[in-house]
Design a protein around this motif. Structure first.
Motif, PDB file in Angstrom:
ATOM      1  N   MET A 157       0.831  -1.197   0.000  1.00 12.75           N
ATOM      2  CA  MET A 157       0.000   0.000   0.000  1.00 12.75           C
ATOM      3  C   MET A 157       0.866   1.247   0.000  1.00 12.75           C
ATOM      4  O   MET A 157       1.877   1.311   0.682  1.00 12.75           O
ATOM      5  N   LEU A 213       0.167   5.297   0.705  1.00 16.98           N
ATOM      6  CA  LEU A 213      -0.838   6.214   1.237  1.00 16.98           C
ATOM      7  C   LEU A 213      -0.222   7.591   1.406  1.00 16.98           C
ATOM      8  O   LEU A 213       0.715   7.777   2.177  1.00 16.98           O
ATOM      9  N   ARG A 225     -10.693  -4.488  -4.913  1.00 17.41           N
ATOM     10  CA  ARG A 225      -9.654  -4.390  -3.878  1.00 17.41           C
ATOM     11  C   ARG A 225      -9.405  -2.933  -3.517  1.00 17.41           C
ATOM     12  O   ARG A 225      -9.222  -2.580  -2.355  1.00 17.41           O
ATOM     13  N   GLN A 226      -9.396  -2.057  -4.522  1.00 16.52           N
ATOM     14  CA  GLN A 226      -9.140  -0.630  -4.309  1.00 16.52           C
ATOM     15  C   GLN A 226     -10.260  -0.001  -3.492  1.00 16.52           C
ATOM     16  O   GLN A 226     -10.019   0.902  -2.699  1.00 16.52           O
ATOM     17  N   LEU A 265     -10.722  -0.529   1.183  1.00 15.92           N
ATOM     18  CA  LEU A 265     -10.270   0.337   2.279  1.00 15.92           C
ATOM     19  C   LEU A 265     -11.219   1.503   2.536  1.00 15.92           C
ATOM     20  O   LEU A 265     -11.583   1.749   3.692  1.00 15.92           O
ATOM     21  N   LEU A 295     -14.229   0.151   4.447  1.00 16.54           N
ATOM     22  CA  LEU A 295     -13.881  -0.233   5.812  1.00 16.54           C
ATOM     23  C   LEU A 295     -13.623   0.993   6.685  1.00 16.54           C
ATOM     24  O   LEU A 295     -14.014   1.039   7.854  1.00 16.54           O
ATOM     25  N   PHE A 296     -12.971   1.998   6.118  1.00 17.72           N
ATOM     26  CA  PHE A 296     -12.685   3.227   6.847  1.00 17.72           C
ATOM     27  C   PHE A 296     -13.990   3.933   7.226  1.00 17.72           C
ATOM     28  O   PHE A 296     -14.135   4.436   8.347  1.00 17.72           O
ATOM     29  N   TYR A 320      -3.429   5.335  -2.537  1.00 10.59           N
ATOM     30  CA  TYR A 320      -4.463   6.282  -2.139  1.00 10.59           C
ATOM     31  C   TYR A 320      -3.857   7.622  -1.741  1.00 10.59           C
ATOM     32  O   TYR A 320      -2.707   7.699  -1.323  1.00 10.59           O
ATOM     33  N   LEU A 322      -8.058   4.792  10.708  1.00 13.17           N
ATOM     34  CA  LEU A 322      -7.463   4.321   9.466  1.00 13.17           C
ATOM     35  C   LEU A 322      -6.671   3.031   9.720  1.00 13.17           C
ATOM     36  O   LEU A 322      -6.793   2.069   8.947  1.00 13.17           O
ATOM     37  N   ALA A 349      -9.050   0.171  10.015  1.00  8.22           N
ATOM     38  CA  ALA A 349      -9.572  -0.224   8.703  1.00  8.22           C
ATOM     39  C   ALA A 349      -8.539  -1.020   7.916  1.00  8.22           C
ATOM     40  O   ALA A 349      -8.872  -2.027   7.291  1.00  8.22           O
ATOM     41  N   ILE A 350      -7.287  -0.604   7.961  1.00 14.75           N
ATOM     42  CA  ILE A 350      -6.223  -1.323   7.242  1.00 14.75           C
ATOM     43  C   ILE A 350      -6.048  -2.716   7.820  1.00 14.75           C
ATOM     44  O   ILE A 350      -5.915  -3.691   7.078  1.00 14.75           O
ATOM     45  N   ARG A 397      -8.270  -4.527   9.251  1.00 16.16           N
ATOM     46  CA  ARG A 397      -9.430  -5.356   8.876  1.00 16.16           C
ATOM     47  C   ARG A 397      -9.273  -5.844   7.465  1.00 16.16           C
ATOM     48  O   ARG A 397      -9.682  -6.883   7.073  1.00 16.16           O
TER      49      ARG A 397
END
Length: 126
Positions: free
Chosen positions: A9, A11, A38-39, A42, A45-46, A85, A120, A123-124, A126
């Motif tokens: 990733m 970011l 996949r993109q 996140l 989830l965030f 991202y 964040l 979320a990552i 998860r």
């Protein structure tokens, strides 16, 4: 991949001067459905973790005027498995993204910015 590690990733973090809350920009892979899914994972989830994260303001694109951004450059340089991202967070504050909530404007503080990072990370993970 450089022989020693695989980057999964990229970011890029930025503050936004005119929009409220937190949101993301990502690369769009319309011709590759699995990569696009996949993109998108996140940001979804965030949004579940953070009341100040806006899916409505999140945008996946390949607009030519964004070609010089870190996420676009890294997305073209790294393996196709790498997610890239830009996280944008308002200088000012946010209104809750919870449905049905009539939340007042909340000004960001150092603690609330720290909470964004914590959410964040959740979320990552998860």
């Amino acid at each position: 991949r450089n022989g020693h590690m695989e980057v999964i990733m990229y970011l890029d973090l930025h503050a936004h001067s005119t929009r409220l809350g937190a949101f993301m920009y990502g690369n769009c892979f319309a011709k590759d459905e699995k990569r696009c899914e996949r993109q998108l994972a996140l940001p979804f989830l965030f949004a579940e973790e953070a009341e100040d994260f806006s899916l409505d303001s999140t945008n996946l694109n390949t607009d030519s005027y964004k070609s010089g951004t870190g996420r676009r450059a890294m997305g073209g340089s790294l393996a196709t498995s790498c997610l890239c991202y830009t996280l944008q967070v308002s200088f000012a504050g946010y209104k809750s993204n919870r449905r049905g909530a009539k939340a007042p404007f909340v000004a960001y503080t150092a603690e609330l910015y720290q909470r964004i990072g914590q959410n964040l990370a959740k979320a990552i993970l998860r």
